[in-house]
Design an enzyme around this catalytic site. Sequence first.
Site, PDB file in Angstrom:
ATOM      1  N   ASP A 124      -9.572  -3.948   0.579  1.00 57.84           N
ATOM      2  CA  ASP A 124      -8.318  -4.618   0.943  1.00 57.84           C
ATOM      3  C   ASP A 124      -8.532  -5.529   2.155  1.00 57.84           C
ATOM      4  O   ASP A 124      -8.063  -6.673   2.177  1.00 57.84           O
ATOM      5  CB  ASP A 124      -7.252  -3.555   1.256  1.00 57.84           C
ATOM      6  CG  ASP A 124      -5.913  -4.158   1.589  1.00 57.84           C
ATOM      7  OD1 ASP A 124      -5.244  -4.655   0.665  1.00 57.84           O
ATOM      8  OD2 ASP A 124      -5.537  -4.159   2.773  1.00 57.84           O
ATOM      9  N   THR A 184       0.796  -1.230   0.000  1.00 55.81           N
ATOM     10  CA  THR A 184       0.000   0.000   0.000  1.00 55.81           C
ATOM     11  C   THR A 184       0.832   1.284   0.000  1.00 55.81           C
ATOM     12  O   THR A 184       0.604   2.176  -0.822  1.00 55.81           O
ATOM     13  CB  THR A 184      -0.940  -0.034   1.220  1.00 55.81           C
ATOM     14  OG1 THR A 184      -1.848  -1.115   1.022  1.00 55.81           O
ATOM     15  CG2 THR A 184      -1.717   1.243   1.380  1.00 55.81           C
ATOM     16  N   HIS A 244      -8.069  -9.597   2.109  1.00 62.21           N
ATOM     17  CA  HIS A 244      -7.164 -10.354   2.982  1.00 62.21           C
ATOM     18  C   HIS A 244      -7.935 -11.406   3.781  1.00 62.21           C
ATOM     19  O   HIS A 244      -7.535 -12.560   3.859  1.00 62.21           O
ATOM     20  CB  HIS A 244      -6.465  -9.423   3.978  1.00 62.21           C
ATOM     21  CG  HIS A 244      -5.348  -8.629   3.386  1.00 62.21           C
ATOM     22  ND1 HIS A 244      -4.198  -9.199   2.912  1.00 62.21           N
ATOM     23  CD2 HIS A 244      -5.208  -7.293   3.191  1.00 62.21           C
ATOM     24  CE1 HIS A 244      -3.391  -8.255   2.459  1.00 62.21           C
ATOM     25  NE2 HIS A 244      -3.988  -7.088   2.605  1.00 62.21           N
TER      26      HIS A 244
HETATM   27  P1  AMP Z   1      -1.422  -3.466   3.127  1.00 57.50           P
HETATM   28  O1  AMP Z   1      -0.853  -4.271   4.241  1.00 57.50           O
HETATM   29  O2  AMP Z   1      -0.347  -3.059   2.174  1.00 57.50           O
HETATM   30  O3  AMP Z   1      -2.573  -4.136   2.479  1.00 57.50           O
HETATM   31  O4  AMP Z   1      -1.992  -2.131   3.757  1.00 57.50           O
HETATM   32  C1  AMP Z   1      -3.360  -1.834   3.743  1.00 57.50           C
HETATM   33  C2  AMP Z   1      -3.766  -1.314   5.067  1.00 57.50           C
HETATM   34  O5  AMP Z   1      -3.035  -0.137   5.336  1.00 57.50           O
HETATM   35  C3  AMP Z   1      -5.215  -0.890   5.110  1.00 57.50           C
HETATM   36  O6  AMP Z   1      -6.037  -1.937   5.535  1.00 57.50           O
HETATM   37  C4  AMP Z   1      -5.226   0.261   6.072  1.00 57.50           C
HETATM   38  O7  AMP Z   1      -5.694  -0.125   7.352  1.00 57.50           O
HETATM   39  C5  AMP Z   1      -3.766   0.654   6.209  1.00 57.50           C
HETATM   40  N1  AMP Z   1      -3.571   2.048   5.830  1.00 57.50           N
HETATM   41  C6  AMP Z   1      -3.955   2.652   4.687  1.00 57.50           C
HETATM   42  N2  AMP Z   1      -3.602   3.960   4.680  1.00 57.50           N
HETATM   43  C7  AMP Z   1      -2.982   4.175   5.847  1.00 57.50           C
HETATM   44  C8  AMP Z   1      -2.383   5.306   6.429  1.00 57.50           C
HETATM   45  N3  AMP Z   1      -2.369   6.489   5.806  1.00 57.50           N
HETATM   46  N4  AMP Z   1      -1.822   5.158   7.652  1.00 57.50           N
HETATM   47  C9  AMP Z   1      -1.818   3.949   8.268  1.00 57.50           C
HETATM   48  N5  AMP Z   1      -2.375   2.852   7.778  1.00 57.50           N
HETATM   49  C10 AMP Z   1      -2.947   2.945   6.574  1.00 57.50           C
HETATM   50 ZN    ZN Z   2      -3.060  -1.649  -0.478  1.00 59.98          ZN
HETATM   51 ZN    ZN Z   3      -3.517  -5.257   1.822  1.00 60.70          ZN
END
Ligand code: AMP
Ligand code: ZN
Ligand code: ZN
Length: 409
Positions: A193, A74, A197
Amino acid sequence: MIRFSPGRLALVALLWLLASCASLKSSSPVTTILISIDGTHPKHLARLSSGTIRGLIDAGVQAEALLPVFPTKTFPNHYSQVTGLYPSGHGIVGNRMYDTVTNKRFDIADRVAKQDSSWWWGEPIWVTAAKQNVKVATMFWPGSEAEIQGYTPFFWRPFDYQFKSAQRVDQVLQWLDQEPDLRLVTLYFEESDVAGHLHGPTSPEFFQALQRIDGHLGALLSGLEERNRLSRTNIVIVSDHGMADTSAKRIVCLDDFVDAESQWAGKSPVLMLWPKDEETVTKLRQAHPHVKVYGEAEFPAHWRLTDNQRVAPYVVVADEGWTMYNACKIGVPKINPGDHGYDNALLSMRGLFVASGPSFKNKVNIPAVNAVDIYELLCHLLSIKPAKNDGSLSAFSKALRDLDAAEAP
Ligand code: AMP
Ligand code: ZN
Ligand code: ZN
């Protein structure tokens, strides 16, 4: 809430068409709303046969895909979209990082780290815009919580997953009421997302999350219409990456290969490794046929990972659909049925791009665009001069009215 039926969306498309002609002549500025639907592959959208997103696709532009950057996580991807830089250039090389110069660690759940400017290199769109007196608000976006080059977005909020999608839409509309001159607003949804998951990308729960997001977008368009803003608003929808099916049957136990003396950063399916010695690397390379260990000289060119203080000399990546875990001896945890982070060349890791509004042509399909191209597109829509970046506007030449010789004023 007003629901957008197909007929109503055709009307919206017509409004946008008329507005595009008018706004090119008049000075009424166009606002762009950049929406991210985290973890959504274009093929997931194909399952939405009606509703707001379907209407936007039918009325506007859809790219075959949005090609993500590596790693397909992300933070690196969202920050590439708003800076036009690959991760080695903007510094966010993972959701979790280690910096060998400052000896600091970064984690997306760590607010202090997120607000520490030293992590964020490059120039996000809101900084480029602020330097040119153009106002941008961020209803969540990675990077928007830190002061970068002395700037923050005009409006922003600290990330809070409990701040619900409907509240996010309301906040965008309130900000537009408070400051009608906002030219770009970002809007982030993670329901997709999370469902991907927890339940897998082909699950009914994932589809339901998309349908809920579709409803939120319907509310956004209704709110814009009530404010007479819809005809001068571009809606640009992206995602940061797709999602692969994972399974407890495809787990790699790395217990005997992850040593405490080496420096590690990341989480399955992609780890950065600063090994204590060559033996660590040799052992790890033999650990499992579905885990690949790349030394710096072997990094695939499409990763665009170049040497810096956060890029380790070795990157460990699981094959598509495989999960690495380093404490199987204690007990294998429940493995989620969906994940991403894998090689960005995989079809399953692709993201989406859809755009509709007065600046975009109607009913156009374009080839895949790169994540780094989004910054150039946004600068173009805001009529601001971009900072130096790795992207290009050319992918959008068939999508934008003012770039088409036949339609340009
Ligand atoms: P990932 O593990 O790469 O799928 O990250 C996705 C998760 O990142 C989402 O479920 C959100 O809870 C979290 N997320 C998205 N934007 C932010 C942010 N600006 N700050 C912290 N967490 C975030
Ligand atoms: Zn993502
Ligand atoms: Zn994710």
